[in-house]
Design a protein around this motif. Sequence first.
Motif, short mmCIF file in Angstrom:
data_model
loop_
_atom_site.label_atom_id
_atom_site.label_comp_id
_atom_site.label_asym_id
_atom_site.label_seq_id
_atom_site.Cartn_x
_atom_site.Cartn_y
_atom_site.Cartn_z
N LEU A 180 23.48 -7.22 72.73
CA LEU A 180 22.36 -7.98 73.28
C LEU A 180 21.42 -8.52 72.20
O LEU A 180 20.97 -9.67 72.29
CB LEU A 180 21.58 -7.10 74.27
N SER A 181 21.15 -7.74 71.18
CA SER A 181 20.23 -8.18 70.14
C SER A 181 20.82 -9.27 69.25
O SER A 181 20.09 -9.92 68.48
CB SER A 181 19.82 -6.99 69.27
N LYS A 182 22.11 -9.50 69.36
CA LYS A 182 22.77 -10.49 68.50
C LYS A 182 22.67 -11.91 69.05
O LYS A 182 22.94 -12.88 68.32
CB LYS A 182 24.24 -10.12 68.31
N PHE A 183 22.31 -12.06 70.32
CA PHE A 183 22.24 -13.41 70.90
C PHE A 183 21.09 -14.19 70.30
O PHE A 183 19.98 -13.67 70.14
CB PHE A 183 22.13 -13.34 72.41
N GLU A 184 21.37 -15.45 69.99
CA GLU A 184 20.39 -16.34 69.37
C GLU A 184 19.69 -17.22 70.41
O GLU A 184 18.94 -18.13 70.06
CB GLU A 184 21.10 -17.23 68.34
N ILE A 185 19.95 -16.96 71.68
CA ILE A 185 19.45 -17.77 72.78
C ILE A 185 18.77 -16.87 73.81
O ILE A 185 18.94 -15.65 73.77
CB ILE A 185 20.61 -18.56 73.44
N PRO A 186 17.98 -17.43 74.74
CA PRO A 186 17.31 -16.59 75.75
C PRO A 186 18.31 -15.81 76.59
O PRO A 186 19.37 -16.31 76.94
CB PRO A 186 16.55 -17.62 76.60
N VAL A 187 17.93 -14.59 76.91
CA VAL A 187 18.76 -13.72 77.75
C VAL A 187 17.98 -13.40 79.01
O VAL A 187 16.86 -12.88 78.96
CB VAL A 187 19.12 -12.41 77.02
N TYR A 221 18.06 -0.62 80.39
CA TYR A 221 18.24 -1.24 79.08
C TYR A 221 18.23 -2.76 79.20
O TYR A 221 17.57 -3.45 78.42
CB TYR A 221 19.55 -0.77 78.45
N ALA A 222 18.96 -3.28 80.17
CA ALA A 222 19.00 -4.73 80.36
C ALA A 222 17.62 -5.27 80.72
O ALA A 222 17.17 -6.30 80.18
CB ALA A 222 20.01 -5.08 81.44
N LEU A 223 16.93 -4.58 81.62
CA LEU A 223 15.61 -5.04 82.04
C LEU A 223 14.60 -5.00 80.89
O LEU A 223 13.68 -5.83 80.84
CB LEU A 223 15.12 -4.18 83.21
N ASN A 224 14.79 -4.07 79.97
CA ASN A 224 13.85 -3.93 78.85
C ASN A 224 14.18 -4.85 77.68
O ASN A 224 13.33 -5.04 76.80
CB ASN A 224 13.83 -2.49 78.35
N HIS A 225 15.37 -5.42 77.67
CA HIS A 225 15.79 -6.23 76.52
C HIS A 225 16.14 -7.67 76.92
O HIS A 225 16.78 -8.39 76.16
CB HIS A 225 16.98 -5.58 75.82
N ALA A 226 15.74 -8.06 78.11
CA ALA A 226 15.99 -9.44 78.57
C ALA A 226 14.80 -9.90 79.39
O ALA A 226 13.93 -9.11 79.77
CB ALA A 226 17.27 -9.49 79.40
N GLN A 227 14.76 -11.19 79.68
CA GLN A 227 13.69 -11.75 80.51
C GLN A 227 14.12 -11.65 81.97
O GLN A 227 15.09 -12.29 82.37
CB GLN A 227 13.43 -13.21 80.13
N ALA A 228 13.40 -10.86 82.73
CA ALA A 228 13.77 -10.65 84.13
C ALA A 228 13.24 -11.79 85.00
O ALA A 228 12.09 -12.19 84.88
CB ALA A 228 13.21 -9.32 84.63
N VAL A 229 14.11 -12.31 85.86
CA VAL A 229 13.72 -13.37 86.80
C VAL A 229 14.13 -12.95 88.20
O VAL A 229 15.08 -12.17 88.38
CB VAL A 229 14.36 -14.72 86.44
N THR A 230 13.42 -13.46 89.17
CA THR A 230 13.74 -13.15 90.56
C THR A 230 13.99 -14.43 91.33
O THR A 230 13.48 -15.50 90.97
CB THR A 230 12.60 -12.35 91.22
#
Length: 258
Positions: A180-187, A221-230
């Motif tokens: 996850l930390s390797k992505f260079e684009i929004p997650v 982990y995903a919720l803490n390391h990405a932008q959450a949308v609903t």
Amino acid sequence: MSLIFLESKDNAKIKHLRGLIELNSARKKNQQTVLEGIHLCLAWLQQQNKIASLFTTEKALEHPDLEKIIDQYPGHVFVISESLYKDLSILDTTLPCLAIIDLPQNSQDIDFSKDTLILENVQDPGNVGTLLRSAAAANIKQIICTQGSASLWSPRVLRAGMGAHFSLSCFENIQLNDILSKFEIPVFVTSSHRSTSLYSTDLTQACVWILGNEGQGASEYALNHAQAVTIPQPGGQESLNVAIAGSICFFEMVRQRQ
């Protein structure tokens, strides 16, 4: 066309076929899987791929759609009874056609700068196949599955994907915290309990989508390391089916980019 009639369910080729249909361990060991139905087989052949073995029934041999496949298949056609085919088939109604194929070998590395779909412990084969189909339609070409997700190359996932697999770059059994930390684009990660609306999110550039388990949703982990949308749900339902939610997200992305 060379025909070989197989009558016994204990025949070695039938046992091999059944194992590939039913057991993920057999698919891993043999590096093969099974396509069922004319549409999937033709979609596979259109990508210049080969069929290793082909099984059908005597009655189906008369069907012109099956002839399209046989014309591109140089090997023996194994003919089995209608009752044995029904016993093997995962579909209720289809023109009898079961094809064993070698699993594609992905020689590429994960591209951390391109549109990507991550399936985190999505377990239902129908959901996984539908998500791959929607992702391919939205021009998302890279798929990553974590451990615990349904096997991408199982016959049921392949059937639900309707050929989408054949245009995608797929990676399985990946640990989320390894990439996850390797992505260079929004997650982005979908969550019904967050306030940021999908429709107020900028999706005009390449991005990553994380979709979580059907019952548990995305991991902490995903919720803490990405932008959450609903996805706004004015009708008041608690949540959407993961395949529907993912499809809505993908095509909001498409809408914005047009």
